[in-house]
Motif scaffolding. Structure first.
Motif, PDB file in Angstrom:
ATOM      1  N   SER A   1      -9.742 -12.020  -5.131  1.00  5.62           N
ATOM      2  CA  SER A   1      -9.483 -11.928  -3.693  1.00  5.62           C
ATOM      3  C   SER A   1      -8.844 -10.598  -3.276  1.00  5.62           C
ATOM      4  O   SER A   1      -8.781 -10.303  -2.075  1.00  5.62           O
ATOM      5  CB  SER A   1      -8.603 -13.092  -3.238  1.00  5.62           C
ATOM      6  OG  SER A   1      -7.358 -13.071  -3.903  1.00  5.62           O
TER       7      SER A   1
ATOM      8  N   LYS B   1      -4.358  -9.177   4.597  1.00  5.68           N
ATOM      9  CA  LYS B   1      -4.796 -10.364   5.315  1.00  5.68           C
ATOM     10  C   LYS B   1      -3.632 -11.361   5.390  1.00  5.68           C
ATOM     11  O   LYS B   1      -2.749 -11.360   4.523  1.00  5.68           O
ATOM     12  CB  LYS B   1      -5.970 -11.014   4.586  1.00  5.68           C
ATOM     13  CG  LYS B   1      -7.161 -10.100   4.377  1.00  5.68           C
ATOM     14  CD  LYS B   1      -8.235 -10.780   3.559  1.00  5.68           C
ATOM     15  CE  LYS B   1      -9.430  -9.872   3.325  1.00  5.68           C
ATOM     16  NZ  LYS B   1     -10.493 -10.541   2.537  1.00  5.68           N
TER      17      LYS B   1
ATOM     18  N   GLU C   1      -3.533 -14.300   4.474  1.00  4.20           N
ATOM     19  CA  GLU C   1      -3.464 -15.075   3.231  1.00  4.20           C
ATOM     20  C   GLU C   1      -2.805 -14.321   2.086  1.00  4.20           C
ATOM     21  O   GLU C   1      -2.583 -14.890   1.006  1.00  4.20           O
ATOM     22  CB  GLU C   1      -4.856 -15.557   2.812  1.00  4.20           C
ATOM     23  CG  GLU C   1      -5.911 -14.484   2.759  1.00  4.20           C
ATOM     24  CD  GLU C   1      -6.747 -14.425   4.037  1.00  4.20           C
ATOM     25  OE1 GLU C   1      -6.165 -14.513   5.139  1.00  4.20           O
ATOM     26  OE2 GLU C   1      -7.980 -14.275   3.916  1.00  4.20           O
ATOM     27  N   ASP C   2      -2.489 -13.039   2.284  1.00  4.89           N
ATOM     28  CA  ASP C   2      -1.731 -12.283   1.290  1.00  4.89           C
ATOM     29  C   ASP C   2      -0.231 -12.517   1.420  1.00  4.89           C
ATOM     30  O   ASP C   2       0.551 -12.046   0.591  1.00  4.89           O
ATOM     31  CB  ASP C   2      -2.010 -10.784   1.422  1.00  4.89           C
ATOM     32  CG  ASP C   2      -3.443 -10.419   1.101  1.00  4.89           C
ATOM     33  OD1 ASP C   2      -4.015  -9.575   1.831  1.00  4.89           O
ATOM     34  OD2 ASP C   2      -3.992 -10.959   0.125  1.00  4.89           O
TER      35      ASP C   2
END
Length: 126
Positions: free
Chosen positions: A63, A87, A89-90
């Motif tokens: 990812s 992002k 989600e990081d």
């Protein structure tokens, strides 16, 4: 004693960049595989990237490939994680870790690492 001290975390908008640093002391830094891991609330700690002692080998989780770059400076006893195109989600606490075993095939395994830093928070807003 061994100390790993992370810095460079913070709040950034999606698409932005951060550079994490991890300064090591109390160990022969150039002999260790170094890794970056992250842990988001309610989730398990996961490997983000790793680099072997000579920088000849690097590992990235799928990812982050193409967005993150791990590097090290053995003269400064420091490992870096350049994070681009971040992002939401990081978002996680990022930890650096040191592994003396040189078993590169286990570089993505948290249990393989001997020493850990205290972590630095990375928050990516959407």
């Amino acid at each position: 004693q061994v100390q790993l001290v992370e810095s460079g975390g913070g709040l950034v908008q999606a698409g932005g960049s951060l550079r994490l640093s991890c300064a090591a002391s109390g160990l022969t830094f150039s002999s260790y595989t170094m890794g970056w891991f992250r842990q988001a609330p309610g989730k398990q700690r996961e490997a983000v990237a790793a680099i072997n002692w000579s920088s000849a080998n690097t590992y990235y989780r799928d990812s982050v490939k193409g967005r993150f770059t791990i590097s090290r400076d053995n003269a400064k006893n420091t490992v870096y994680l350049q994070m681009n195109s971040l992002k939401p989600e990081d978002t996680a606490v990022y930890y650096c870790a040191a592994d003396r075993s040189r078993r590169w095939y286990l570089a993505g395994t948290p249990d393989e690492y001997d020493y850990w830093g205290q972590g630095t928070q990375v928050t990516v807003s959407s």
